[in-house]
Design a protein around this motif. Structure first.
Motif, PDB file in Angstrom:
ATOM      1  N   PHE A 160       0.823  -1.205   0.000  1.00  0.00           N
ATOM      2  CA  PHE A 160       0.000   0.000   0.000  1.00  0.00           C
ATOM      3  C   PHE A 160       0.856   1.253   0.000  1.00  0.00           C
ATOM      4  O   PHE A 160       0.693   2.140  -0.849  1.00  0.00           O
TER       5      PHE A 160
ATOM      6  N   SER B 233       0.157  -3.692  -9.744  1.00  0.00           N
ATOM      7  CA  SER B 233      -0.661  -4.897  -9.963  1.00  0.00           C
ATOM      8  C   SER B 233      -0.819  -5.743  -8.699  1.00  0.00           C
ATOM      9  O   SER B 233      -0.830  -6.964  -8.771  1.00  0.00           O
TER      10      SER B 233
ATOM     11  N   ASN C 259      -3.120  -6.404  -5.149  1.00  0.00           N
ATOM     12  CA  ASN C 259      -4.397  -6.122  -4.492  1.00  0.00           C
ATOM     13  C   ASN C 259      -4.237  -5.328  -3.207  1.00  0.00           C
ATOM     14  O   ASN C 259      -5.172  -4.679  -2.753  1.00  0.00           O
TER      15      ASN C 259
ATOM     16  N   LYS D  12     -10.638   5.391  -0.952  1.00  0.00           N
ATOM     17  CA  LYS D  12     -11.750   6.070  -1.601  1.00  0.00           C
ATOM     18  C   LYS D  12     -12.007   7.454  -1.019  1.00  0.00           C
ATOM     19  O   LYS D  12     -12.673   8.274  -1.625  1.00  0.00           O
TER      20      LYS D  12
ATOM     21  N   ARG E 125      -4.383  -0.865  -3.131  1.00  0.00           N
ATOM     22  CA  ARG E 125      -5.572  -0.132  -3.568  1.00  0.00           C
ATOM     23  C   ARG E 125      -5.533   1.308  -3.063  1.00  0.00           C
ATOM     24  O   ARG E 125      -5.154   1.567  -1.928  1.00  0.00           O
ATOM     25  N   MET E 126      -5.988   2.208  -3.893  1.00  0.00           N
ATOM     26  CA  MET E 126      -6.072   3.621  -3.518  1.00  0.00           C
ATOM     27  C   MET E 126      -7.310   3.806  -2.637  1.00  0.00           C
ATOM     28  O   MET E 126      -8.385   3.320  -2.969  1.00  0.00           O
TER      29      MET E 126
END
Length: 142
Positions: free
Chosen positions: A67, A73, A75, A81, A78-79
Motif C-alpha cells: 500500500f 498490480s 491487491n 476512496k 488499492r487507492m
C-alpha cells in the motif's frame, strides 16, 4: 467520500504505523539471518536508508508495504476512496522517492532488491530469491 471513522480515531490508527521494524521487515530479517547472512540496519548515510545493508557485498534490501509504496498490480495497493487527492499525492510521492533512492544507490555501485509485503505469502520462494540476490552458491543451498 467521507472517511468511515472520525478524525481522532483515524489519527490514532495512523500514529501506530511504523516505518522501521515492521512485521514484514522482521520476517525478512529472520530469513536472512537464518541463512547465515549478517547485515546492518537502516543505514542513514545511504539514499533511502535501506532496511538491510550488506556492506561487504555492496547490496541492499528494502522491505516495502504494498500500500505505502504502490506495488504495481497488487491487491494490497488499492487507492483509498476518501481524500483521493491527498493519498494520490502521498503514495505517488513515496514511489517517486523510492525510484530516486534506487537510482542513487545503483549509481554509487550498490545492488538493490525490494521485498514486497505480498511476497511473504510464500516464504520458501522468498528465501530462494534472497539467497540468489545475496549470492550464495547453489551447492551451499539447502
Amino acid at each position: 467520500m467521507v472517511d468511515s471513522i472520525d478524525q481522532a480515531a483515524r489519527s490514532a490508527l495512523m500514529s501506530r504505523i511504523r516505518g522501521k521494524n515492521t512485521r514484514p521487515e522482521l520476517i525478512v530479517r529472520k530469513l536472512v539471518f537464518a541463512a547465515g547472512y549478517r547485515y546492518r540496519l537502516h543505514v542513514r548515510t545511504l539514499p533511502g536508508s535501506p532496511d538491510l545493508v550488506f556492506p561487504g557485498r555492496k547490496k541492499v534490501i528494502f522491505v516495502h508495504g504494498c500500500f505505502w509504496h504502490l506495488h504495481d498490480s497488487c491487491n494490497l495497493a488499492r487507492m483509498p476512496k476518501s481524500r483521493v487527492e491527498f493519498w494520490n499525492d502521498k503514495l505517488n510521492g513515496n514511489k517517486a522517492r523510492d525510484a530516486r533512492s534506487y537510482d542513487a544507490l545503483r549509481q554509487a555501485g550498490w545492488q538493490v532488491h525490494v521485498v514486497w509485503e505480498c511476497e511473504l505469502g510464500d516464504l520458501a520462494a522468498l528465501e530462494e530469491t534472497l539467497r540468489e540476490f545475496l549470492g550464495l552458491p547453489a551447492a551451499q543451498r539447502s
